[in-house]
Scaffold this motif. Structure first.
Motif, PDB file in Angstrom:
ATOM      1  N   ARG A   3       0.848  -1.191   0.000  1.00  0.00           N
ATOM      2  CA  ARG A   3       0.000   0.000   0.000  1.00  0.00           C
ATOM      3  C   ARG A   3       0.887   1.246   0.000  1.00  0.00           C
ATOM      4  O   ARG A   3       1.312   1.706   1.061  1.00  0.00           O
ATOM      5  CB  ARG A   3      -0.941  -0.022   1.200  1.00  0.00           C
ATOM      6  N   VAL A   4       1.167   1.718  -1.198  1.00  0.00           N
ATOM      7  CA  VAL A   4       2.056   2.864  -1.382  1.00  0.00           C
ATOM      8  C   VAL A   4       1.459   3.753  -2.468  1.00  0.00           C
ATOM      9  O   VAL A   4       1.061   3.251  -3.530  1.00  0.00           O
ATOM     10  CB  VAL A   4       3.474   2.419  -1.833  1.00  0.00           C
TER      11      VAL A   4
ATOM     12  N   MET B 185       1.115   5.669  -5.744  1.00  0.00           N
ATOM     13  CA  MET B 185       1.831   5.284  -6.949  1.00  0.00           C
ATOM     14  C   MET B 185       3.027   6.184  -7.228  1.00  0.00           C
ATOM     15  O   MET B 185       4.100   5.703  -7.626  1.00  0.00           O
ATOM     16  CB  MET B 185       0.888   5.285  -8.160  1.00  0.00           C
ATOM     17  N   HIS B 186       2.880   7.498  -6.956  1.00  0.00           N
ATOM     18  CA  HIS B 186       3.986   8.396  -7.273  1.00  0.00           C
ATOM     19  C   HIS B 186       5.156   8.257  -6.301  1.00  0.00           C
ATOM     20  O   HIS B 186       6.231   8.801  -6.543  1.00  0.00           O
ATOM     21  CB  HIS B 186       3.501   9.859  -7.298  1.00  0.00           C
ATOM     22  N   GLU B 187       4.934   7.497  -5.221  1.00  0.00           N
ATOM     23  CA  GLU B 187       6.014   7.244  -4.267  1.00  0.00           C
ATOM     24  C   GLU B 187       6.558   5.817  -4.375  1.00  0.00           C
ATOM     25  O   GLU B 187       7.556   5.480  -3.725  1.00  0.00           O
ATOM     26  CB  GLU B 187       5.507   7.462  -2.831  1.00  0.00           C
ATOM     27  N   MET B 188       5.931   4.989  -5.198  1.00  0.00           N
ATOM     28  CA  MET B 188       6.307   3.579  -5.283  1.00  0.00           C
ATOM     29  C   MET B 188       7.491   3.391  -6.226  1.00  0.00           C
ATOM     30  O   MET B 188       7.484   3.884  -7.354  1.00  0.00           O
ATOM     31  CB  MET B 188       5.113   2.752  -5.778  1.00  0.00           C
ATOM     32  N   ALA B 189       8.485   2.643  -5.748  1.00  0.00           N
ATOM     33  CA  ALA B 189       9.634   2.325  -6.596  1.00  0.00           C
ATOM     34  C   ALA B 189       9.225   1.285  -7.630  1.00  0.00           C
ATOM     35  O   ALA B 189       8.380   0.420  -7.358  1.00  0.00           O
ATOM     36  CB  ALA B 189      10.781   1.791  -5.744  1.00  0.00           C
TER      37      ALA B 189
ATOM     38  N   ARG C  79       7.328  -4.169  -9.485  1.00  0.00           N
ATOM     39  CA  ARG C  79       7.677  -5.437 -10.132  1.00  0.00           C
ATOM     40  C   ARG C  79       7.553  -6.611  -9.168  1.00  0.00           C
ATOM     41  O   ARG C  79       7.158  -7.714  -9.568  1.00  0.00           O
ATOM     42  CB  ARG C  79       9.107  -5.372 -10.676  1.00  0.00           C
ATOM     43  N   GLN C  80       7.868  -6.392  -7.892  1.00  0.00           N
ATOM     44  CA  GLN C  80       7.765  -7.478  -6.913  1.00  0.00           C
ATOM     45  C   GLN C  80       6.312  -7.950  -6.771  1.00  0.00           C
ATOM     46  O   GLN C  80       6.043  -9.159  -6.719  1.00  0.00           O
ATOM     47  CB  GLN C  80       8.293  -7.033  -5.551  1.00  0.00           C
ATOM     48  N   VAL C  81       5.387  -7.003  -6.703  1.00  0.00           N
ATOM     49  CA  VAL C  81       3.972  -7.370  -6.592  1.00  0.00           C
ATOM     50  C   VAL C  81       3.516  -8.101  -7.859  1.00  0.00           C
ATOM     51  O   VAL C  81       2.833  -9.129  -7.789  1.00  0.00           O
ATOM     52  CB  VAL C  81       3.106  -6.119  -6.338  1.00  0.00           C
ATOM     53  N   ILE C  82       3.883  -7.584  -9.020  1.00  0.00           N
ATOM     54  CA  ILE C  82       3.515  -8.237 -10.285  1.00  0.00           C
ATOM     55  C   ILE C  82       4.099  -9.642 -10.343  1.00  0.00           C
ATOM     56  O   ILE C  82       3.438 -10.604 -10.760  1.00  0.00           O
ATOM     57  CB  ILE C  82       4.001  -7.397 -11.488  1.00  0.00           C
TER      58      ILE C  82
ATOM     59  N   ARG D 122      -8.309   1.652  -6.459  1.00  0.00           N
ATOM     60  CA  ARG D 122      -8.379   2.276  -5.138  1.00  0.00           C
ATOM     61  C   ARG D 122      -7.046   2.924  -4.829  1.00  0.00           C
ATOM     62  O   ARG D 122      -6.021   2.539  -5.396  1.00  0.00           O
ATOM     63  CB  ARG D 122      -8.729   1.220  -4.074  1.00  0.00           C
ATOM     64  N   GLU D 123      -7.037   3.884  -3.939  1.00  0.00           N
ATOM     65  CA  GLU D 123      -5.809   4.571  -3.592  1.00  0.00           C
ATOM     66  C   GLU D 123      -4.766   3.588  -3.058  1.00  0.00           C
ATOM     67  O   GLU D 123      -5.103   2.681  -2.309  1.00  0.00           O
ATOM     68  CB  GLU D 123      -6.069   5.647  -2.528  1.00  0.00           C
ATOM     69  N   THR D 124      -3.518   3.807  -3.441  1.00  0.00           N
ATOM     70  CA  THR D 124      -2.310   3.140  -2.920  1.00  0.00           C
ATOM     71  C   THR D 124      -2.133   1.685  -3.367  1.00  0.00           C
ATOM     72  O   THR D 124      -1.217   1.017  -2.898  1.00  0.00           O
ATOM     73  CB  THR D 124      -2.225   3.181  -1.372  1.00  0.00           C
ATOM     74  N   VAL D 125      -2.962   1.176  -4.261  1.00  0.00           N
ATOM     75  CA  VAL D 125      -2.835  -0.247  -4.638  1.00  0.00           C
ATOM     76  C   VAL D 125      -2.624  -0.413  -6.143  1.00  0.00           C
ATOM     77  O   VAL D 125      -3.103  -1.366  -6.741  1.00  0.00           O
ATOM     78  CB  VAL D 125      -4.053  -1.081  -4.160  1.00  0.00           C
TER      79      VAL D 125
END
Length: 262
Positions: free
Chosen positions: A102-103, A105-109, A114-117, A155-158
């Motif tokens: 839960r991050v 998107m503009h802050e997610m590396a 890629r790890q979640v995918i 949804r936000e952050t996902v």
């Protein structure tokens, strides 16, 4: 032979449920075991694997546990071959292992994305690829992908999770399209918001998120892991032999409902 309950029997079947040491995966595997299937499961963590084996034993279920990273294709191929030797050919695959980050998107590396995918989408591809040849040779099989309401909604952050689960919905449909002629049915289960130890802090009365979920759910409650058992047995059994490429949402009606007026 009576249609009920024979069509829902899983006697003589081997089911591989990924990430099933606890939580939703454990509930799904337990349901398949109660219907007669022999259970194999994996975990990436040795301690969780041991805890899972103990939990199955306490529930009176003989389960076969394997230490395996589902994103590692050679390791998955090795695990499936070991299951075939020790337990039998996999008749039912449940792709349950997954993570969420839960991050915003503009802050997610990109590495986090890629790890979640990799875990939520690529791993089900790897697992399905590993079991399909033997299913074809045996004359059929069942693949159940654990999708999400985020297969349909944002949804936000996902962002990564929604992208992965949306992709998993389409992978489900494509496996059904590509292998349906081999009597392989691939369907998904999309859980709603479920009571688990992880969601316990959010479910306290008066918590804003708890109020939000109850207002969005016609059933006016959180789902329970038991609510997923019937759908899992249905999609794993011969009762669903002409159901293919479908995602069964077990969400108390959230996707059908706009929500209560504030």
């Amino acid at each position: 032979m009576s249609f009920y309950p024979d069509a829902f029997s899983l006697k003589g079947k081997v089911a591989l449920v990924t990430g099933a040491s606890y939580g939703i995966g454990f509930a799904l595997a337990s349901a398949l075991a109660e219907a007669g299937a022999t259970i194999a499961f994996n975990d990436i963590n040795e301690d969780f694997l041991a805890q899972g084996l103990a939990a199955y034993e306490a529930a009176g279920i003989k389960a076969h546990g394997y230490l395996c990273d589902v994103t590692d294709e050679p390791a998955v191929q090795k695990m499936v071959a070991q299951i075939e030797r020790e337990v039998g050919t996999v008749d039912i695959l449940v792709n349950n292992a997954g993570i969420i980050k839960r991050v915003p998107m503009h802050e997610m590396a990109a590495s986090e994305f890629r790890q979640v995918i990799d875990i939520d989408l690529t791993a089900p591809f790897i697992l399905a690829k590993a079991v399909i040849p033997a299913m074809i040779a045996k004359g059929g099989g069942k693949i159940i992908n654990i999708c999400s309401m985020m297969s349909e909604l944002g949804r936000e952050t996902v962002s990564a999770y929604a992208a992965a689960k949306g992709g998993l919905k389409m992978l489900t449909r494509n496996i059904a399209s590509e292998y349906g002629a081999h009597n392989i049915q691939c369907n998904g289960i999309g859980p709603g918001y479920i009571e688990t130890p992880q969601t316990a802090p959010l479910r306290t009365p008066g918590h804003p998120f708890n109020s939000f979920i109850l207002a969005k759910t016609p059933a006016n409650r959180w789902g329970r892991t038991e609510d997923l058992k019937g759908p899992a047995v249905f999609l794993a059994s011969s009762a669903s032999d002409f159901v293919n490429g479908h995602v069964l949402y077990v969400d108390g009606g959230i996707l059908a409902y706009i929500g209560k007026q504030p």
